[in-house]
Write a protein that holds these residues in place. Sequence first.
Motif, PDB file in Angstrom:
ATOM      1  N   GLU A  41       0.831  -1.194   0.000  1.00  0.00           N
ATOM      2  CA  GLU A  41       0.000   0.000   0.000  1.00  0.00           C
ATOM      3  C   GLU A  41       0.874   1.256   0.000  1.00  0.00           C
ATOM      4  O   GLU A  41       0.675   2.174  -0.789  1.00  0.00           O
ATOM      5  N   ARG A  86       1.106   3.981  -2.972  1.00  0.00           N
ATOM      6  CA  ARG A  86       0.739   5.375  -2.712  1.00  0.00           C
ATOM      7  C   ARG A  86       1.849   6.316  -3.154  1.00  0.00           C
ATOM      8  O   ARG A  86       1.596   7.345  -3.776  1.00  0.00           O
ATOM      9  N   ASP A 132       1.474   5.514  10.761  1.00  0.00           N
ATOM     10  CA  ASP A 132       0.882   6.466   9.817  1.00  0.00           C
ATOM     11  C   ASP A 132       1.557   7.818   9.952  1.00  0.00           C
ATOM     12  O   ASP A 132       1.649   8.367  11.041  1.00  0.00           O
ATOM     13  N   VAL A 133       2.013   8.336   8.823  1.00  0.00           N
ATOM     14  CA  VAL A 133       2.707   9.626   8.839  1.00  0.00           C
ATOM     15  C   VAL A 133       1.820  10.678   8.192  1.00  0.00           C
ATOM     16  O   VAL A 133       1.324  10.485   7.088  1.00  0.00           O
ATOM     17  N   VAL A 134       1.590  11.773   8.900  1.00  0.00           N
ATOM     18  CA  VAL A 134       0.919  12.931   8.327  1.00  0.00           C
ATOM     19  C   VAL A 134       1.902  14.081   8.386  1.00  0.00           C
ATOM     20  O   VAL A 134       2.413  14.402   9.455  1.00  0.00           O
ATOM     21  N   ALA A 186       0.910   6.959  15.411  1.00  0.00           N
ATOM     22  CA  ALA A 186       0.624   8.150  14.618  1.00  0.00           C
ATOM     23  C   ALA A 186       1.826   9.074  14.647  1.00  0.00           C
ATOM     24  O   ALA A 186       2.340   9.404  15.716  1.00  0.00           O
TER      25      ALA A 186
END
Lengths: 228, 430
Positions: free
Chosen positions: B284, B288, B324-326, B361
């Motif tokens: 994934e 992406r 998860d990286v934002v 996160a």
Amino acid sequence: MSAMPRVVLVDDHELFRAGVRAELDGLVDVVADAATVAEAVAAIAEFEPDVVLLDVHMPDGGGLEVIRRLRAGATGTAPVRSRFLALSVSDAAEDVIAVIRAGARGYVTKTISGAELADAVRRVHGGDAVFSPRLAGFVLDAFAGSTAVAPATDRDAELDALTPREREVLQHIARGYMYKEIALRLGISAKTVEAHVSAVLRKLQLSSRHELSRWAAERRMLDDGAGA
Amino acid sequence: MIPPVQATPRRHATAARRDIRRDREHGMVAGVCAGLGNRLGVDPLLLRIVFAATTLASGVGLVAYVLAWILLPADHAEGGSAARGLAQGWGRRGTVEVALGVGFLLLAVLLAFRALGLPFSDVLIWPLVLVAAGGALIWHRSASGEADPIAEALPRVKLSATASAVLRPAAGESRPAVISRIGIGVTLVIAAAIVFLHFSGALAAATDVALAALVVAIAFGVIFAPWIVRLATSLSAERAERIRSQERAEVAAHLHDSVLQTLALVQKRAGDPRAVAALARRQERELRTWLSGAPAVADGERRLAAALEAAAQEIEERHGVAVDVVAVGDAPLDRDGEALIAAAREAMLNAAKFGGGGAVAVYAEAGDARLQVFVRDRGAGFDPASVPADRRGVRESIVGRMERHGGRATINASPGGGTEVELVLERAPS
């Protein structure tokens, strides 16, 4: 707590619909599901659900098209009162922003757990906005460098900037905090957190800020290209 | 090509003695006289006078000069032989130089013929010279051969490609440069035609012919315009289709290499849910990255978002925990920035190990004033006062590292609420 929210599930993957149905079983009431834009529009008009779980990407136009058709009153009835929660594997900013600007009350990715999804549905049902960490990141990006210093008198200017508090709340969402935790950390009530998020959602939908318009325009362009 | 090592100095010495090289630095035109002067130990001025005198007398001097120009390598050229010098000369010399050279060479040849008594009139000579110079401009490939390392390396390829690459810009030659080069060449050739017609007294007649030709051309244009337009459209449609099918082939190739491969692996390891989840996550992430169009490996420069993403992927693969990286904003990484990444990686590792298996996160914000990274897990949380020993070690490597690089790290932990590591690096005002 009132009765379980009634939900219509729109996704073109049958396997995924079955999975979500199973996960939400007992948490929300899935009254119907739909695999195409036309089916979705018909089902939503018929059942008038509280919340529509809407896949952003579908072969015939996706969630954006569903919202647009219902808005345009394609069913011949008055615009539905259902609220939309976008559900997608896509992380692309233009997809997310476009569907929010079209009127969705929130955006979550498909990797979300069943319990979290049910919680998000309940929150959208209650009139709140649902921001995933990634959406919060996009919004902060889109409103970068535009902190409103004082309460703006100009309506447009107010829409084009986030207040420091809104920014703070979004940053916490992006950091993976729940609303309740944000309220605790910032020393405000959960209701206030929700109010801030709703205010951000409103700005996101109404602001004419360049980045937002651009994202929406790009998305629309792609749609037209696919439809032709 | 590569002589034995011990022979090198001797070869060098003989080469230096035998070779005559143009001295472009001290030369007036192309350095022929300066180079010859160096070699013969004569004042170049003397040679220049000889060349000038023989040029004025019969044109022979000019012929000799231009021949020497083409055949003698420039002083910084590698090869010694005339052929090699010529080959390299083509690659090295600028377009204008070549055009002038060709023009002069032809002029010299014609003048020499006339001096020998062959009947040539000015009517022929000047137009021919102009045509030669203009033609050289149009046909010559590269205006910037001297600056082009590929051209330096492959002079022969360049020479043979000269004819085939008339209108194609050479590597290193910009489009405007090509257009102006060809424009000047065409102007020269047209000027040659006009000069010829003028001298031969046919200009008036030619004007009539040109007018007639123009009228015919316009008539044909009107007649065939729809057909030409259709041809052009169908050509561009064809081109678009070709680009589309190329893109499709590229997508297909990528899917074969990545997604289908992963799906096969998933089927093989269906009994191991952890492995399957890890495979799916990895695929994934990779897909992406590919879809977003960001290069998997940035060209040289490491940037904050990509570096965090890479660290997250590594931790994810090693510990089977989703990270998860934002990222909001982005910034290039300097040494302090790399330290920030290293500390963030430690924090992710920590969260993956002790975070209770839930998703980690990561939030990064690159502002003008500072870089911030938050790493949060949803573990049981812990009392900062009673940190386990091994965890304190990790803490030191995070906090200590940040402080050494002028930043700071804070660990916010609350029972039941997970742990969050906050890393802040103030950016030097630039």
